[in-house]
Write a protein that holds these residues in place. Sequence first.
Motif, short mmCIF file in Angstrom:
data_model
loop_
_atom_site.label_atom_id
_atom_site.label_comp_id
_atom_site.label_asym_id
_atom_site.label_seq_id
_atom_site.Cartn_x
_atom_site.Cartn_y
_atom_site.Cartn_z
N PHE A 117 82.03 0.08 96.19
CA PHE A 117 81.43 -0.82 95.53
C PHE A 117 82.20 -1.75 94.60
CE2 PHE A 117 78.00 1.60 97.04
CZ PHE A 117 76.69 1.09 97.08
N ALA A 118 83.08 -2.56 95.16
CA ALA A 118 84.19 -2.88 94.41
C ALA A 118 83.68 -4.53 93.74
CB ALA A 118 85.22 -3.39 95.54
N ALA A 119 84.25 -4.84 92.48
CA ALA A 119 83.71 -5.82 91.69
C ALA A 119 84.03 -7.04 92.49
CB ALA A 119 84.42 -5.72 90.32
N GLY A 120 83.48 -8.06 92.38
CA GLY A 120 83.99 -9.41 92.93
C GLY A 120 83.37 -9.26 94.18
N ARG A 121 83.73 -8.29 95.34
CA ARG A 121 83.43 -8.13 96.60
C ARG A 121 81.91 -7.89 96.58
NH1 ARG A 121 86.32 -7.12 101.49
NH2 ARG A 121 84.68 -7.19 103.20
N ILE A 122 81.46 -6.92 95.97
CA ILE A 122 80.35 -6.30 96.15
C ILE A 122 79.26 -6.56 94.61
CG2 ILE A 122 78.81 -4.20 96.29
CD1 ILE A 122 80.37 -4.83 98.64
N GLY A 124 79.10 -8.22 90.38
CA GLY A 124 79.70 -8.93 89.32
C GLY A 124 79.20 -10.32 89.08
N GLY A 125 79.27 -10.72 87.85
CA GLY A 125 78.75 -12.38 87.89
C GLY A 125 77.32 -12.17 88.10
N PRO A 126 76.70 -13.19 88.99
CA PRO A 126 75.32 -13.39 89.30
C PRO A 126 75.02 -12.16 90.37
CG PRO A 126 76.66 -14.93 90.49
CD PRO A 126 77.69 -14.26 89.49
N LYS A 127 75.88 -11.54 90.94
CA LYS A 127 75.72 -10.44 91.97
C LYS A 127 75.30 -9.27 91.17
CE LYS A 127 79.62 -11.13 94.36
NZ LYS A 127 80.44 -10.99 95.64
N LEU A 128 74.23 -9.23 90.74
CA LEU A 128 73.50 -7.87 90.01
C LEU A 128 72.15 -7.93 90.32
CD1 LEU A 128 75.32 -8.19 86.58
CD2 LEU A 128 76.13 -6.58 88.41
N TYR A 129 71.62 -6.71 90.42
CA TYR A 129 70.16 -6.60 90.42
C TYR A 129 69.66 -7.46 91.70
CZ TYR A 129 70.49 -3.53 86.39
OH TYR A 129 71.01 -2.50 85.52
N GLU A 130 68.46 -8.28 91.51
CA GLU A 130 68.06 -9.05 92.69
C GLU A 130 68.83 -9.82 93.15
OE1 GLU A 130 66.17 -10.95 88.79
OE2 GLU A 130 66.92 -9.11 89.33
N GLY A 131 69.90 -10.23 92.49
CA GLY A 131 70.85 -11.21 92.93
C GLY A 131 72.29 -10.66 93.73
N GLY A 132 72.03 -9.16 93.70
CA GLY A 132 73.08 -8.52 94.30
C GLY A 132 73.17 -8.41 95.76
N LEU A 133 74.15 -7.54 96.32
CA LEU A 133 74.23 -7.40 97.70
C LEU A 133 72.96 -7.29 98.49
CD1 LEU A 133 76.27 -7.39 100.24
CD2 LEU A 133 76.46 -4.96 99.78
N GLY A 134 72.10 -6.49 97.78
CA GLY A 134 70.92 -6.02 98.61
C GLY A 134 70.04 -7.36 98.73
N GLY A 135 70.16 -8.13 97.50
CA GLY A 135 69.17 -9.14 97.36
C GLY A 135 67.56 -8.88 97.39
N ALA A 136 67.41 -7.73 96.67
CA ALA A 136 66.07 -7.42 96.59
C ALA A 136 65.35 -7.15 98.06
CB ALA A 136 65.15 -7.88 95.66
N ARG A 137 66.08 -7.31 99.16
CA ARG A 137 65.53 -7.13 100.65
C ARG A 137 65.92 -5.79 100.95
NH1 ARG A 137 67.77 -11.98 99.63
NH2 ARG A 137 69.77 -11.25 101.20
N LYS A 138 67.25 -5.51 101.11
CA LYS A 138 67.79 -4.20 101.51
C LYS A 138 67.26 -2.94 100.97
CE LYS A 138 71.94 -6.38 103.39
NZ LYS A 138 73.43 -6.30 103.40
N LYS A 139 67.09 -1.88 101.43
CA LYS A 139 66.63 -0.90 101.00
C LYS A 139 67.72 0.34 100.94
CE LYS A 139 61.99 -2.04 102.73
NZ LYS A 139 60.91 -1.75 103.79
N ALA A 140 67.33 1.44 100.22
CA ALA A 140 68.24 2.33 100.31
C ALA A 140 67.31 3.83 99.82
CB ALA A 140 69.24 2.47 98.91
N MET A 141 67.91 4.95 100.33
CA MET A 141 67.26 6.21 100.08
C MET A 141 68.17 7.38 100.06
SD MET A 141 64.46 7.87 102.70
CE MET A 141 65.65 8.49 104.13
N VAL A 142 67.94 8.19 99.14
CA VAL A 142 68.54 9.53 99.04
C VAL A 142 67.82 10.57 99.78
CG1 VAL A 142 68.78 11.34 97.24
CG2 VAL A 142 69.30 9.13 96.48
N MET A 143 68.51 11.33 100.29
CA MET A 143 68.13 12.40 101.42
C MET A 143 68.94 13.65 101.17
SD MET A 143 68.01 12.07 105.51
CE MET A 143 69.86 12.04 105.88
#
Length: 326
Positions: A117-122, A124-143
């Motif tokens: 999870f690298a700064a700049g690439r993944i 930072g700046g506007p790329k946080l929370y709903e503006g992040g890589l997942g864009g509030a569309r991708k999902k994640a799960m702990v198993m």
Amino acid sequence: MKVLIVHAHHEARSFSSALCVQAKNTLLELGHQVVVSDLYAQAFDPVSDRRNFTSCADANFLKQQAEEAYASQQNGFSAELEAEIAKLEACDLLVFNFPLWWFGMPAILKGWVDRVFAAGRIYGGPKLYEGGLGGARKKAMVMLTTGGGPEGYSGYGVNPSLEQILKPIEHGIFWFNGFLPLAPFVAWSPARSGQEQRQADLLRLDSRLRSLDQELPRQLPLKSDFGPSGQDEKKRYMVLLSRTRPMDEQYRQLIPAEMARVAELQRQGVLLQSSLGAPGSDPWRAFLLFRESSPQEVLEHLRSLPLAAYLDFEITELMKVPAPPT
């Protein structure tokens, strides 16, 4: 759907590894694309240093975020790291599969997060929370697997609740990067359960994954809800519920629906905490903490409760906690 499973267990015959194999096989059978990063099998190095990069922003002082941001501009990540970053960028569902060690992730998985999870690439700046890589569309799960049973992590046990333990992952890693968290899959104490229970857990995982497309993730606060100071612009309301009618048979029949509605309000992120009196308590009381913009919106949620006709609501706006002095 493209799925990335990040697997962190050093024993291929462990039940944690069996969960990984079951998840991969079920998802492939359903037609999904599945990539597994088996960190121990890959001998993944969890330590961040200059080996992360082929570029160099400052040879005299290693500042992780600055070097990551520079490498993001210069295409300067090591081949090993670039491969993992590309997997993360491509996935629609991110799954962390691990045994619970010391109330957290194994070091190798934490190191994978630190490096990938690298700064700049993944982020930072506007790329946080709903503006992040997942864009509030991708999902994640702990198993995960545990050593102890569910009672110890229920909130009434000696251990922290599982919800508390997973918050740094589900909020601090998943949602921080725009991945909405699904409910965790937990295999309780497989080392102490028999083969019959372990097989039942594998079947439960298979069944869960077959309905994954219909499963709704938990909604977490949007960054846009927070002002320049970082404080939430939405308010907090404590609601005291009391029973105004005697508990009858209809009341008892509605209790499961009531609990389901409470759970749904929690999934939606509007109900932050719930403390319910035992059904037979007299007088009966409950306390609900809401995150909303107005008492009217809170009242609408309360009226949606199946037992609303039996209840009286007292809504109190809570005082905002002032920021600590600097």
